[in-house]
Design a protein around this motif. Structure first.
Motif, mmCIF file in Angstrom:
data_model
loop_
_atom_site.group_PDB
_atom_site.id
_atom_site.type_symbol
_atom_site.label_atom_id
_atom_site.label_comp_id
_atom_site.label_asym_id
_atom_site.label_seq_id
_atom_site.Cartn_x
_atom_site.Cartn_y
_atom_site.Cartn_z
ATOM 1 N N LEU A 26 0.830 -1.203 0.000
ATOM 2 C CA LEU A 26 0.000 0.000 0.000
ATOM 3 C C LEU A 26 0.868 1.258 0.000
ATOM 4 N N GLU A 27 1.957 1.235 0.777
ATOM 5 C CA GLU A 27 2.846 2.390 0.842
ATOM 6 C C GLU A 27 3.476 2.681 -0.517
ATOM 7 N N GLU A 28 3.779 1.638 -1.262
ATOM 8 C CA GLU A 28 4.366 1.831 -2.582
ATOM 9 C C GLU A 28 3.374 2.512 -3.520
ATOM 10 N N TYR A 29 2.126 2.100 -3.465
ATOM 11 C CA TYR A 29 1.114 2.731 -4.308
ATOM 12 C C TYR A 29 0.876 4.179 -3.886
ATOM 13 N N GLU A 30 0.950 4.433 -2.598
ATOM 14 C CA GLU A 30 0.816 5.809 -2.120
ATOM 15 C C GLU A 30 1.969 6.669 -2.638
ATOM 16 N N PHE A 31 3.151 6.096 -2.673
ATOM 17 C CA PHE A 31 4.327 6.797 -3.184
ATOM 18 C C PHE A 31 4.152 7.093 -4.669
ATOM 19 N N ILE A 32 3.703 6.116 -5.425
ATOM 20 C CA ILE A 32 3.479 6.296 -6.863
ATOM 21 C C ILE A 32 2.429 7.378 -7.107
ATOM 22 N N LEU A 33 1.369 7.359 -6.328
ATOM 23 C CA LEU A 33 0.323 8.373 -6.464
ATOM 24 C C LEU A 33 0.872 9.761 -6.152
ATOM 25 N N LEU A 56 3.923 10.811 -6.611
ATOM 26 C CA LEU A 56 4.719 11.233 -7.756
ATOM 27 C C LEU A 56 3.824 11.747 -8.879
ATOM 28 N N LYS A 57 2.735 11.021 -9.127
ATOM 29 C CA LYS A 57 1.806 11.438 -10.183
ATOM 30 C C LYS A 57 1.187 12.798 -9.873
ATOM 31 N N LEU A 58 0.786 12.991 -8.628
ATOM 32 C CA LEU A 58 0.163 14.253 -8.241
ATOM 33 C C LEU A 58 1.152 15.410 -8.316
ATOM 34 N N LEU A 59 2.372 15.184 -7.868
ATOM 35 C CA LEU A 59 3.398 16.227 -7.931
ATOM 36 C C LEU A 59 3.642 16.656 -9.377
ATOM 37 N N GLU A 60 3.837 15.684 -10.241
ATOM 38 C CA GLU A 60 4.105 16.005 -11.648
ATOM 39 C C GLU A 60 2.934 16.739 -12.275
ATOM 40 N N PHE A 61 1.708 16.268 -12.023
ATOM 41 C CA PHE A 61 0.515 16.889 -12.600
ATOM 42 C C PHE A 61 0.343 18.319 -12.101
ATOM 43 N N GLU A 62 0.467 18.511 -10.802
ATOM 44 C CA GLU A 62 0.237 19.845 -10.235
ATOM 45 C C GLU A 62 1.309 20.840 -10.677
ATOM 46 N N ILE A 63 2.565 20.422 -10.688
ATOM 47 C CA ILE A 63 3.631 21.328 -11.121
ATOM 48 C C ILE A 63 3.454 21.698 -12.586
ATOM 49 N N ARG A 64 3.116 20.704 -13.417
ATOM 50 C CA ARG A 64 2.914 20.965 -14.849
ATOM 51 C C ARG A 64 1.738 21.902 -15.088
ATOM 52 N N ASN A 120 12.426 4.312 2.089
ATOM 53 C CA ASN A 120 11.724 3.365 1.217
ATOM 54 C C ASN A 120 12.207 3.377 -0.227
ATOM 55 N N TRP A 121 12.910 4.428 -0.616
ATOM 56 C CA TRP A 121 13.349 4.533 -2.003
ATOM 57 C C TRP A 121 14.115 3.294 -2.487
ATOM 58 N N PRO A 122 15.055 2.756 -1.722
ATOM 59 C CA PRO A 122 15.776 1.559 -2.195
ATOM 60 C C PRO A 122 14.861 0.373 -2.478
ATOM 61 N N LEU A 123 13.706 0.340 -1.839
ATOM 62 C CA LEU A 123 12.777 -0.768 -2.041
ATOM 63 C C LEU A 123 11.981 -0.608 -3.328
ATOM 64 N N TRP A 124 11.797 0.623 -3.779
ATOM 65 C CA TRP A 124 10.905 0.889 -4.901
ATOM 66 C C TRP A 124 11.602 1.402 -6.151
ATOM 67 N N GLN A 125 12.879 1.699 -6.080
ATOM 68 C CA GLN A 125 13.556 2.349 -7.201
ATOM 69 C C GLN A 125 13.647 1.469 -8.447
ATOM 70 N N SER A 126 13.541 0.152 -8.277
ATOM 71 C CA SER A 126 13.614 -0.741 -9.439
ATOM 72 C C SER A 126 12.270 -0.903 -10.145
ATOM 73 N N ASN A 127 11.212 -0.387 -9.541
ATOM 74 C CA ASN A 127 9.883 -0.444 -10.153
ATOM 75 C C ASN A 127 9.882 0.426 -11.412
ATOM 76 N N THR A 128 9.530 -0.157 -12.552
ATOM 77 C CA THR A 128 9.590 0.582 -13.821
ATOM 78 C C THR A 128 8.662 1.792 -13.830
ATOM 79 N N GLU A 129 7.514 1.681 -13.155
ATOM 80 C CA GLU A 129 6.595 2.811 -13.102
ATOM 81 C C GLU A 129 7.199 3.945 -12.270
ATOM 82 N N VAL A 130 7.846 3.597 -11.179
ATOM 83 C CA VAL A 130 8.515 4.606 -10.345
ATOM 84 C C VAL A 130 9.622 5.285 -11.144
ATOM 85 N N GLN A 131 10.373 4.524 -11.907
ATOM 86 C CA GLN A 131 11.456 5.087 -12.714
ATOM 87 C C GLN A 131 10.925 6.075 -13.745
ATOM 88 N N GLU A 132 9.856 5.684 -14.427
ATOM 89 C CA GLU A 132 9.273 6.567 -15.440
ATOM 90 C C GLU A 132 8.700 7.831 -14.816
#
Length: 268
Positions: A2-9, A11-19, A54-66
């Motif tokens: 769940l924490e990983e999905y929260e992290f991904i969300l 990232l998505k919100l940050l990118e969307f709001e800044i853009r 938590n970054w070391p746990l999720w950095q290999s996730n392709t969605e996180v990388q993108e």
């Protein structure tokens, strides 16, 4: 999980709001304050202890990388837009100093001591930007001769306006000339490559041909979570002809490494 999905969300919100806020600034100038605040939120996100752990746990996730790459491109573009606005409006600007600018100013002062820059130094800053905090801070604190180089002609002109309000303007110049056309690149005792310069390897290759053997080159970069706001650098990568000395920058928004040319033995 769940924490990983929260992290991904996040990232998505940050990118969307800044853009989106960046796009809004062209229609409504008050949105520049919103943009500054959102970039401050990004700084807080990078420093958040939970994310660091938590970054070391999720950095290999392709969605996180993108998503990380998307956040970086969007945030760097947003900072360029914000810097141009702040430089153009100067003292009339009502936007408070951003957290990024405060962190950058503190980092520059640390770099001055690390590089032993003084009034006799000649410093070239590559990727100086429209709101040249690094250039002006180094000139004001050390008295060194400083040249800010940026390929963005608009940014260079705005940087000149900012420098005109400084009491060190006589020792500061700006140019949009490429390195291979810049005579100062051969004279510089120190070179600083901004973290928002994408093609650092290409810059380093130019400096290999141009810079003297006594030059110290400081590369700013950001790996891991710091890559959300900085271009990366291949840590541990062997660079023939250079020595590398990483600098401890855990408390800074970017990391640094100092490069010096390896002295070649002359053949008899």
């Amino acid at each position: 999980m769940l924490e990983e999905y929260e992290f991904i969300l996040s990232l998505k919100l940050l990118e969307f709001e800044i853009r989106q806020i960046t796009a809004y600034t062209s229609a409504f100038p008050k949105c520049y304050t919103m943009l500054k605040n959102k970039l401050d939120d990004l700084c807080d996100f990078i420093y958040k202890e939970e994310n660091v752990q938590n970054w070391p746990l999720w950095q290999s996730n392709t969605e996180v990388q993108e998503l990380s790459r998307n956040v970086r491109e969007t945030s760097i573009n947003a900072l360029r837009v914000l810097e141009k606005y702040q430089a153009e409006h100067g003292e009339k600007d009502e936007i408070q100093q951003s957290k990024y600018m405060d962190l950058l100013s503190d980092s520059v002062r640390s770099e001055l001591a690390c590089l032993q820059i003084d009034q006799h130094s000649k410093v070239l800053i590559i990727g100086s930007g429209a709101f040249p905090v690094s250039v002006l801070t180094i000139a004001q604190v050390s008295g060194a001769e400083v040249v800010g180089q940026d390929l963005d002609e608009e940014a260079v002109e705005l940087a000149k306006q900012s420098a005109a309000m400084s009491d060190r303007v006589n020792r500061v110049t700006f140019t949009h000339r490429p390195l291979n056309e810049l005579a100062f690149a051969q004279e510089a005792t120190h070179v600083i490559v901004a973290s928002h310069v994408a093609d650092k390897q290409e810059v380093l290759e130019d400096l290999r041909q141009l810079a003297s053997y006594h030059v110290k080159i400081l590369i700013r970069y950001g790996n891991g979570l710091k890559s959300l706001f900085n271009y990366t650098w291949p840590e541990g990568n062997h660079l023939p002809g250079w020595t590398q000395s990483p600098v401890s920058t855990a408390s800074q928004l970017y990391d640094t490494v100092i490069l010096e040319k390896v002295m070649q033995m002359k053949k008899v």
